[in-house]
Design an enzyme around this catalytic site. Structure first.
Site, PDB file in Angstrom:
ATOM      1  CG  HIS A 388      17.767 -26.058  35.173  1.00 42.19           C
ATOM      2  ND1 HIS A 388      17.003 -26.832  36.017  1.00 42.19           N
ATOM      3  CD2 HIS A 388      19.023 -26.609  35.206  1.00 42.19           C
ATOM      4  CE1 HIS A 388      17.746 -27.792  36.531  1.00 42.19           C
ATOM      5  NE2 HIS A 388      18.975 -27.680  36.054  1.00 42.19           N
ATOM      6  CD  GLU A 389      22.073 -25.715  32.824  1.00 41.73           C
ATOM      7  OE1 GLU A 389      23.049 -25.494  33.581  1.00 41.73           O
ATOM      8  OE2 GLU A 389      21.541 -26.826  32.716  1.00 41.73           O
ATOM      9  CG  HIS A 395      24.489 -22.198  44.053  1.00 51.93           C
ATOM     10  ND1 HIS A 395      23.975 -23.459  44.296  1.00 51.93           N
ATOM     11  CD2 HIS A 395      25.071 -21.821  45.218  1.00 51.93           C
ATOM     12  CE1 HIS A 395      24.233 -23.803  45.540  1.00 51.93           C
ATOM     13  NE2 HIS A 395      24.902 -22.845  46.118  1.00 51.93           N
TER      14      HIS A 395
END
Length: 596
Positions: A388-389, A395
């Site tokens: 997730h991180e 991004h």
């Protein structure tokens, strides 16, 4: 499981290298001094911007200041988070905060000044100073607010009332975090002890139903007792929102909140309508939960206990990282090579140690690189947190690399897309990898269903509550404890289905949600989640165009409004399609879980 008592015991490779930010504290101090000097220089522009060249000079200096201020803040935050007990780090953090206040004071004049200009004057400034082309899009996006800006004297008056207008949120935070006392529960030795939030999160998942029931009753006790007080406070918050929107000329508090990201209210409405139209799989899951738990009556305190025992699988950090690289391979070689370098270059602080900040986060520092904080525990949950991180980190990396500083930061509306795409790719990879392991497959399916329920359905239910409460205030209908309780209970019934038998505490659930003091925020969790599922499933279908468009999206920062950026990935949230596609995936997952 790998554990370390002290930070110095953790391998260097698994700790941040903060010299990437500053080689020494002296270098940090130099930037702090520069920020304070910038603040003084920026303040001097107040009342003296009267042509394009001066406007450019101000904006350029403000951007230079912002670059250094972010670095100054990031360094102190990272130092504090790796050991929250470090007094020296706290002192540096206080200095950074004080500098931030001075900058805010020095630049407070600019937005009122900009919005006081007429359109022709701003266009003239841009024509006469070609270097303003760099700032032009940002200037016009800010200028969009002009129709909703009041006369200078009125704006000054509202500014003076700022602290008062924020009182309901401040009051709730103090009440909820400092003053609330939960009821008593029985500990392992048979003694009655006060419930804490940390205890509740564990006990509400306990296999012993009586432990869950007792924790539930104790947790809700203060919210029941303070129902009228909290209701009056939330009503004040909602009325403040609706009154300010009316004063500024917005159609509603909701349209005012969505204005910044240029989101039409029908996107919000599509989300709620599509969720309600496709609610049956969630009701089916509630029925499955009742059957698997073997209870005659399913209660709210039965909704969090895992249906599949936690898979006690030791997954080392390196194993988890390698599995992540395998799972995300469909995103292409460049993505994987960059992600591999993050581990090698010490962009990630991996291990839990005494005093370290709990949880996990990513912070992309422009001009440096992303910094990711973890508390890795060698288990499946930590593996999903890592993936997730790292979605957020990639991004940040791509946006910072490909965008100028002014458009590098991406908006909250799209922030959860990259992290959730990664999670979907991981879970599909693990399901395929464990096709012959029924217990693991069952666990993974249940993990995804619970994630979907929490990130989508619960947030949509909250968004529905926000919409209806603000509409009642705008219609001058009463907002009191009874009306808030009745509305929340009716929504909880509608979303969870007829199998759930209600305890009296259910209707008080709204009073424990701090997000309601940041109105019309939570719907973004749901829109980001369904957008990510739509993108990830097309990637897994081998759609190379989607892969290319998604990578372009990661590189886009905030160069356009969020809806337009998502449209380039094939997700159009102005239509029900993305939500309905996600609902189909949820329905299929629930159906498969029922069979395993």
């Amino acid at each position: 499981m790998t554990t370390y008592e002290k930070r110095q015991d953790v391998p260097e490779q698994e700790k941040w290298d903060l010299t990437d930010l500053y080689a020494s504290e002296d270098d940090w101090q130099k930037d702090l001094d520069d920020v304070l000097a910038y603040a003084r220089e920026l303040k001097a522009f107040d009342g003296h911007i009267n042509d394009g060249a001066t406007l450019f000079a101000y904006l350029k200096k403000q951007e230079e200041m912002a670059y250094k201020l972010q670095h100054v803040f990031a360094y102190t935050m990272f130092l504090s988070d790796i050991d929250t007990r470090d007094a020296h780090a706290q002192q540096l953090s206080a200095k950074a905060s004080q500098a931030g206040v001075k900058v805010s004071e020095a630049t407070a004049f600019f937005m009122p000044f900009l919005l006081s200009l007429d359109e022709d004057t701003l266009q003239q400034y841009i024509r006469e100073e070609e270097r303003l082309g760099y700032f032009e899009d940002s200037l016009w996006k800010s200028f969009r607010y002009k129709p909703y800006v009041l006369a200078k004297e009125q704006e000054e008056l509202l500014s003076k009332l700022g602290e008062t207008l924020g009182a309901p949120a401040d009051t709730y935070n103090m009440l909820n975090n400092a003053d609330i006392q939960f009821g008593l529960v029985t500990d392992e030795d048979g003694n009655e002890v006060p419930m804490t939030r940390g205890m509740y999160s564990k006990r509400i998942e306990d296999e012993d139903r009586e432990v869950r029931r007792e924790a539930y009753k104790a947790y809700y006790k203060p919210y029941v007792e303070l129902n009228n007080t909290i209701a009056t406070n939330l009503a004040a918050e909602i009325k403040t929102n609706t009154t300010l929107a009316k004063i500024r000329g917005h159609d509603s508090a909701r349209s005012q909140s969505l204005f910044g990201d240029n989101i039409p209210v029908n996107v919000y409405d599509h989300l709620l309508a599509a969720a309600k139209a496709n609610i049956q799989p969630l009701h089916d899951y509630t029925t499955i939960r009742k059957e698997k738990l073997g209870v005659e009556e399913l209660r709210q305190y039965d909704l969090n206990v895992p249906l599949v025992p936690d898979m006690k699988v030791d997954i080392t950090y390196d194993e988890a990282y390698d599995t992540m690289l395998e799972a995300l391979a469909p995103l292409g070689d460049d993505y994987i090579n960059v992600l591999r370098e993050f581990r090698d270059k010490r962009y990630i602080d991996v291990r839990e140690t005494a005093g370290k900040k709990s949880g996990a986060y990513n912070m992309g520092v422009y001009g440096v690189h992303p910094f990711v904080l973890l508390n890795y525990h060698d288990d499946l949950s930590s593996q999903f947190t890592l993936v997730h991180e790292m979605g957020h980190a990639m991004h940040s990396y791509y946006s910072n690399k490909h965008q100028p500083q002014i458009t590098a930061n991406y908006r909250i509306f799209v922030a959860e897309v990259a992290s959730t795409v990664n999670e979907v790719l991981l879970i599909q990879h693990l399901l395929k990898k464990n096709a012959d392991q029924p217990d693991m497959r069952k666990y993974l399916l249940n993990h995804f269903i619970e994630q979907f329920k929490g990130t989508f359905f619960t947030q949509v239910m909250f968004a529905d509550f926000e919409k209806q409460t603000h509409e009642r205030a705008e219609a001058e209908e009463p907002l009191d404890a009874n009306s808030l309780n009745e509305l929340y209970e009716s929504l909880f019934r509608a979303y969870h289905g007829p199998e759930l038998v209600f305890d009296d505490e259910v209707k008080y659930g709204w009073s424990r949600i701090p997000h309601f003091y940041r109105a019309f925020y939570v719907y973004q969790y749901a829109t980001g989640f369904v957008s990510a599922i739509d993108i990830a499933m097309r990637i897994l279908d081998g759609d190379q165009e989607t892969v290319d468009n998604y990578l372009a999206f990661l590189r886009s920062g905030s160069e356009d409004f969020p809806l337009e950026l998502l449209k380039k990935t094939g997700v159009d949230l102005t239509t029900p399609g993305p939500v309905e596609n996600a609902m189909k995936m949820f329905s299929d997952t629930v159906a498969e879980f029922k069979q395993v």
